[in-house]
Design an enzyme around this catalytic site. Structure first.
Site, PDB file in Angstrom:
ATOM      1  N   TYR A  23       0.793  -1.224   0.000  1.00 38.43           N
ATOM      2  CA  TYR A  23       0.000   0.000   0.000  1.00 38.43           C
ATOM      3  C   TYR A  23       0.835   1.290   0.000  1.00 38.43           C
ATOM      4  CZ  TYR A  23      -3.690  -3.322   1.102  1.00 38.43           C
ATOM      5  OH  TYR A  23      -4.566  -4.385   1.045  1.00 38.43           O
ATOM      6  N   HIS A 100      -8.620   2.056  -5.542  1.00 38.19           N
ATOM      7  CA  HIS A 100      -7.790   1.137  -4.759  1.00 38.19           C
ATOM      8  C   HIS A 100      -6.335   1.525  -4.945  1.00 38.19           C
ATOM      9  CE1 HIS A 100     -11.099  -1.596  -3.938  1.00 38.19           C
ATOM     10  NE2 HIS A 100     -11.415  -1.547  -5.215  1.00 38.19           N
TER      11      HIS A 100
HETATM   12  C1  DQA Z   1      -7.606  -1.841  -1.003  1.00 42.47           C
HETATM   13  C2  DQA Z   1      -7.646  -3.260  -1.566  1.00 42.47           C
HETATM   14  C3  DQA Z   1      -8.533  -4.153  -0.720  1.00 42.47           C
HETATM   15  O1  DQA Z   1      -8.540  -5.479  -1.238  1.00 42.47           O
HETATM   16  C4  DQA Z   1      -8.034  -4.204   0.697  1.00 42.47           C
HETATM   17  O2  DQA Z   1      -8.925  -4.950   1.503  1.00 42.47           O
HETATM   18  C5  DQA Z   1      -7.773  -2.861   1.286  1.00 42.47           C
HETATM   19  C6  DQA Z   1      -7.200  -1.818   0.443  1.00 42.47           C
HETATM   20  C7  DQA Z   1      -6.606  -0.965  -1.784  1.00 42.47           C
HETATM   21  O3  DQA Z   1      -6.694   0.260  -1.651  1.00 42.47           O
HETATM   22  O4  DQA Z   1      -5.725  -1.485  -2.471  1.00 42.47           O
HETATM   23  O5  DQA Z   1      -7.954  -2.653   2.479  1.00 42.47           O
HETATM   24  O6  DQA Z   1      -8.890  -1.250  -1.169  1.00 42.47           O
END
Ligand code: DQA
Length: 144
Positions: A23, A100
């Site tokens: 992330y 995302h």
């Molecule tokens: C997310 C992707 C999701 O699968 C995950 O549960 C997250 C973050 C992303 O920003 O990449 O918490 O939304």
């Protein structure tokens, strides 16, 4: 488009320390700062809200119909499970873009279903914090 709600779902308050290899290293505060800075250049104001609680996300989406022209939503884990968040987005006439940081399509199978995205105009995924900025551009541009 003048006012945009930026909605962050569960565990995104831990950005910066949470799985940074997936992330990124930026905190949510820093990401929100960059979104707001970019929004300023586009002549848009943003209000960012993070919640770990599904019902609070639903309430924010419902409230958005009274003041927001658009919604950016990273529903995080709820993206893959929450019919309630999807239904809230479908219930309000405010255009939304799903965001995302990572690319869920390239990850575990359970992330391949995105029930929230189905109620959005589009999805931007896989570009880290820039996903939000790209989504904001798309949202404001789609308005023209
Ligand atoms: C997310 C992707 C999701 O699968 C995950 O549960 C997250 C973050 C992303 O920003 O990449 O918490 O939304």
């Amino acid at each position: 488009m003048e006012k945009v709600l930026v909605l962050h779902g569960p565990n995104l308050n831990l950005l910066g320390e949470r799985e940074p290899e997936i992330y990124g290293a930026l905190t949510l505060e820093e990401i929100d700062r960059r979104i707001a800075e970019h929004a300023g250049r586009l002549g848009v104001t943003t209000r960012s809200v993070q919640s770990n609680v599904e019902g609070e996300l639903v309430r924010e989406i419902q409230d958005a119909r009274t003041w927001a022209d658009g919604i950016l939503i990273n529903a995080a884990g709820y993206s893959h499970t929450s019919v309630a968040v999807r239904d809230a987005l479908a219930a309000v006439p405010v255009p939304a873009v799903a965001v995302h940081l990572s690319n869920p399509a390239a990850r575990e199978h359970f992330r391949h279903v995105d029930v929230v995205a189905g109620a959005c105009r589009g999805v931007v995924a896989g570009f880290g914090w820039r996903s939000y900025v790209l989504a904001l551009e798309a949202l404001t541009d789609a308005d023209q």
